[in-house]
Every structure is written in C-alpha cells, then in structure tokens.
Enzyme design. Structure first.
Site, short mmCIF file in Angstrom:
data_model
loop_
_atom_site.label_atom_id
_atom_site.label_comp_id
_atom_site.label_asym_id
_atom_site.label_seq_id
_atom_site.Cartn_x
_atom_site.Cartn_y
_atom_site.Cartn_z
N GLY A 69 0.81 -1.20 0.00
CA GLY A 69 0.00 0.00 0.00
C GLY A 69 0.85 1.26 0.00
N GLY A 70 0.41 2.25 0.78
CA GLY A 70 1.09 3.53 0.79
C GLY A 70 0.66 4.43 -0.35
N TYR A 131 6.45 -3.37 -8.40
CA TYR A 131 5.69 -2.98 -9.60
C TYR A 131 6.64 -2.49 -10.71
CZ TYR A 131 0.89 -2.74 -7.61
OH TYR A 131 -0.34 -3.01 -7.09
N HIS A 225 -4.53 -11.02 -10.42
CA HIS A 225 -5.67 -10.09 -10.33
C HIS A 225 -6.52 -10.17 -11.61
CE1 HIS A 225 -3.03 -8.69 -7.22
NE2 HIS A 225 -2.40 -7.78 -7.92
N ARG A 228 -10.22 -8.86 -11.82
CA ARG A 228 -10.55 -7.54 -11.29
C ARG A 228 -11.59 -6.78 -12.10
NH1 ARG A 228 -5.45 -4.76 -10.10
NH2 ARG A 228 -6.83 -3.24 -9.18
N ASP A 286 -3.56 -11.87 -2.16
CA ASP A 286 -3.11 -10.47 -2.14
C ASP A 286 -3.13 -9.97 -0.69
OD1 ASP A 286 -2.06 -8.21 -3.34
OD2 ASP A 286 -3.97 -7.44 -4.04
ZN ZN Z 1 -0.87 -6.55 -7.30
#
Ligand code: ZN
Length: 394
Positions: A69-70, A131, A225, A228, A286
């Site tokens: 997160g963040g 990422y 994911h 999604r 996740d």
């Molecule tokens: Zn992810």
C-alpha cells in the site's frame, strides 16, 4: 517424535479415501490403509481424525508479507503479516511480494520476513522486484540474484496495464522473461515472472506480444488479479486456453464485486467450463495489500487490508455453490501454485517424503479445524496454538 494420524479422509489433493498418515519430524514418512508397526516407534502420538478431511496445507502465492500500500501517503502503508494470520487461514506456504512502494520497502526486508516465518514454523519465499522495472538487485545482475539467493524463487510483482506501473516497454518484459527463464534452468527453481494486472485498457496485450516476438512461452509468466474487471477476465480465458497460468485474487470488498469484479469461485467455474486445466489455475489472497473502500456515493471511507483468510472461503464456495468437486477445487490453492513455482519438498501435495503440511477440515461444513506445518500443530480446533514472536496472545 512420531505422530500417527488415523481415520482421515485424505485428499492429496486427489481423493485417496480413508488413510493413516505417519509423521516424523517435519516429514510425512508413510501413508497407507493401516499402520501395523506401532510398537516399533518410541514416543508415538496417535491423532484420531474421524470426522475430518485431511488436505495439503494451502499455498498462497501472492502476499505482501511485509505490508504494501502507501498509495494514499505514508499513513496508508499496510502492516506486515503475523504468523497466526497465515496459519488460521490454513496457509502453510507463502510467497511474499512487494508492491507499488519500492522506496520504503525492499526485497532484503522481504527475504528477512520470509526467514522469520520459516523460523516461526511455516514455509516462505520471496519474489525479486516490485511494480517497477528496471528491477533493483543485490548483485547487480537479476540472473545472479535468482540463481544464488535461495529464498528468491521468481520475479514480481511487475505491474502492467496500470497507472501505478512503470509503463514497461515490450522489450523490457521480454528481457525480464528471458533472464528468469535461464535462471530457472540454472537453479531448478520456477523463476516465473509474477505480473500484476491493473484496470488499464491494454489488459494482457503485452504478454501476448512478448510471446509473439520472442521464444518465450506464456508459461514463463503468472499474471494475477485477472478477475478484477469483466474485460480482463474474458481475455484471461483466451490466455489460459493458449497455455498460460491464470491467477485470481480472493481479497475483495462488496463494492468491487458490484462494479464487476468476478468472484473467485465463479471464475474457477468459468475457467474449467472453458476447458482450462485446473493445473494452470491458482487463487491467491493479495494478503496485506491495500483495498481502498468507498461508500455508495463514491466517498473515500478509508482503506481495508487484504487478508489470507479470504482464500479458503472462495474454494469452499466453489464446492458448495458452483458444485466443483473438492479434489479439483483444492488444487488451486495446493498443487497448482506449488507446481507453478516448483516449490521444494512436495509442497501442495500429501505424500511420503514430502513436508508434513496439512489442514484438517470438518467433513460437513469444510471449516478449518486443525493446521499442521512441517510436522507441528499450529492451529487446533480453529484456534492458533503457536504464535509469532511478537504476537499478542488473546
Ligand atoms: Zn498486485
């Protein structure tokens, strides 16, 4: 110290029927119909598993074990996971990932956390990277890191089709896939590239192009994911049918489902009906990833945190609501992810010589009752009995 588990209905994950299982140290030593040589074993503990199904410990292949997160500034960084959050969810093998934040989170901390979880009793590994591309490495070379650092078993999660990604070029993805492919050959590890898919319109285009423009196959990557949004999910059907691994995410909030996210139990049904082999399909939680929470008017209400505890209910829903046989549904959180990443010690399977990782399920409700990791009881009748070093005992 030996433990003999008797009267268990065993799914290995294949349905084996009633079996006895002999555990010695961290390993399954023997499995069969009836163990005759009890008196030859000193300190034999007998566990009666009547009323239980015994299945492999769950493998969660995508968890932010040191938090993630963040994305809403520093106060929205999510917390790291605790041992009992994993074990009470039935998870005995976990693969840790970074996420958007590679500034304040590092692969070194991820490896340290994986080692901590290992000391606390379960099995854990980490992926190299976040990422963003290019990857940050230890040695200066991605391949050297993957081949020589035991806890690193792949690359990821590299983001594509997402505004939070580094907007990687086709050539960058080809190079990363190629390096991972050779590292896998040299090390015997899976060395897959775990690819985070966002809501961007490109969906899986980049991965299809990688395969069209190189000698790599779709099976070098494990996109996640994929449930999604409806468009991405539909495209993932083609991806799976062309031989790629498909991973869907169980952590969600009601709003995401209302907006079109495909519930994992239904996704599994669709994949199987389309003809994708279950060996190519996995669920991951996740866990500890951030889930922004909005009210029905779209006002920001705060962040929820993904949880490993979301994995098993989706498999159970696949059995009870989608009528998928248990031995098939189980594979998406046991043998399939373990085999994709080529985890050692027969993770995801119950067989002699493998690690004694097991979940005991109530045979009617399929609720998690007891969890054993590397031969040790971690959860008894739903309650944790082993805690992480700094966990508060209630
Ligand atoms: Zn992810």
């Amino acid at each position: 110290m030996f433990t003999l588990i008797e009267n268990a209905e065993v799914y290995a994950p294949e349905a084996l029927g009633r079996r006895s299982i002999l555990v010695g140290g961290e390993k399954i030593l023997w499995m069969g119909e009836s163990f005759a040589a009890r008196e030859t074993l000193p300190n034999l503990t007998v566990m009666d598993a009547s009323g239980c199904l015994v299945v492999p410990g769950f493998v969660d292949n995508h968890v932010h074990i040191i938090g993630g997160g963040g994305e809403g500034s520093f106060a929205t960084r999510t917390p790291e996971i605790t041992l009992s959050e994993l074990t009470t969810a039935g998870v005995t093998s976990v693969i840790g990932v970074l996420g958007t934040d590679s500034v304040s989170r590092h692969t070194s901390s991820l490896i340290a956390k994986a080692r901590a979880l290992e000391e606390e009793g379960i099995s854990a590994w980490a992926l190299l990277g976040s990422y963003q591309l290019p990857l940050r490495t230890f040695s200066g070379h991605v391949q050297d890191d993957l081949v020589l650092l035991d806890k690193l078993i792949g690359i990821g999660e590299v983001a594509i089709s997402d505004h939070r990604s580094s907007q990687p070029l086709l050539e960058e993805l080809i190079k990363i896939g190629a390096v991972a492919h050779v590292a896998g050959m040299l090390s015997g590890k899976g060395c897959l590239v775990n690819v985070h898919l966002g809501d961007g319109p490109g969906n899986l285009d980049l991965l299809f192009e990688v395969v069209a423009r190189s000698e790599l196959t779709l099976a070098q990557f494990i996109p996640t994911h994929l449930n999604r949004n409806p468009e991405l999910f539909e495209e993932s059907l083609r991806y799976g049918l062309e031989g790629g691994y498909v991973d869907v995410t169980t952590s969600t909030i009601p709003l995401f489902l209302e907006e079109g996210e495909v519930k994992c139990s239904k996704a599994l049904k669709r994949y199987l009906d389309a003809g994708i082999p279950v060996e190519q399909i996995s669920f991951s939680s996740d866990g500890q990833g951030s889930l922004p929470n909005f009210d029905t008017q779209g006002n920001f209400q705060g962040l929820s945190v993904g949880s490993c505890s979301s994995v098993w209910p989706e498999v159970r829903d696949a059995v009870f609501q989608e009528h998928i046989p248990l031995e098939t549904a189980l594979k998406v959180i046991t043998s399939s992810p373990a085999d994709h990443y080529r985890l050692p010690a027969r993770k995801g399977h119950l067989e002699p010589g493998g690690d004694a990782d097991m979940v005991f399920l109530d045979n009617s409700s399929l609720g998690i009752r007891t969890v054993m990791a590397r031969g040790k009881i971690m959860v008894h009748e739903g309650e944790p009995v082993v805690f992480g070093t700094f966990e508060r005992r209630s």
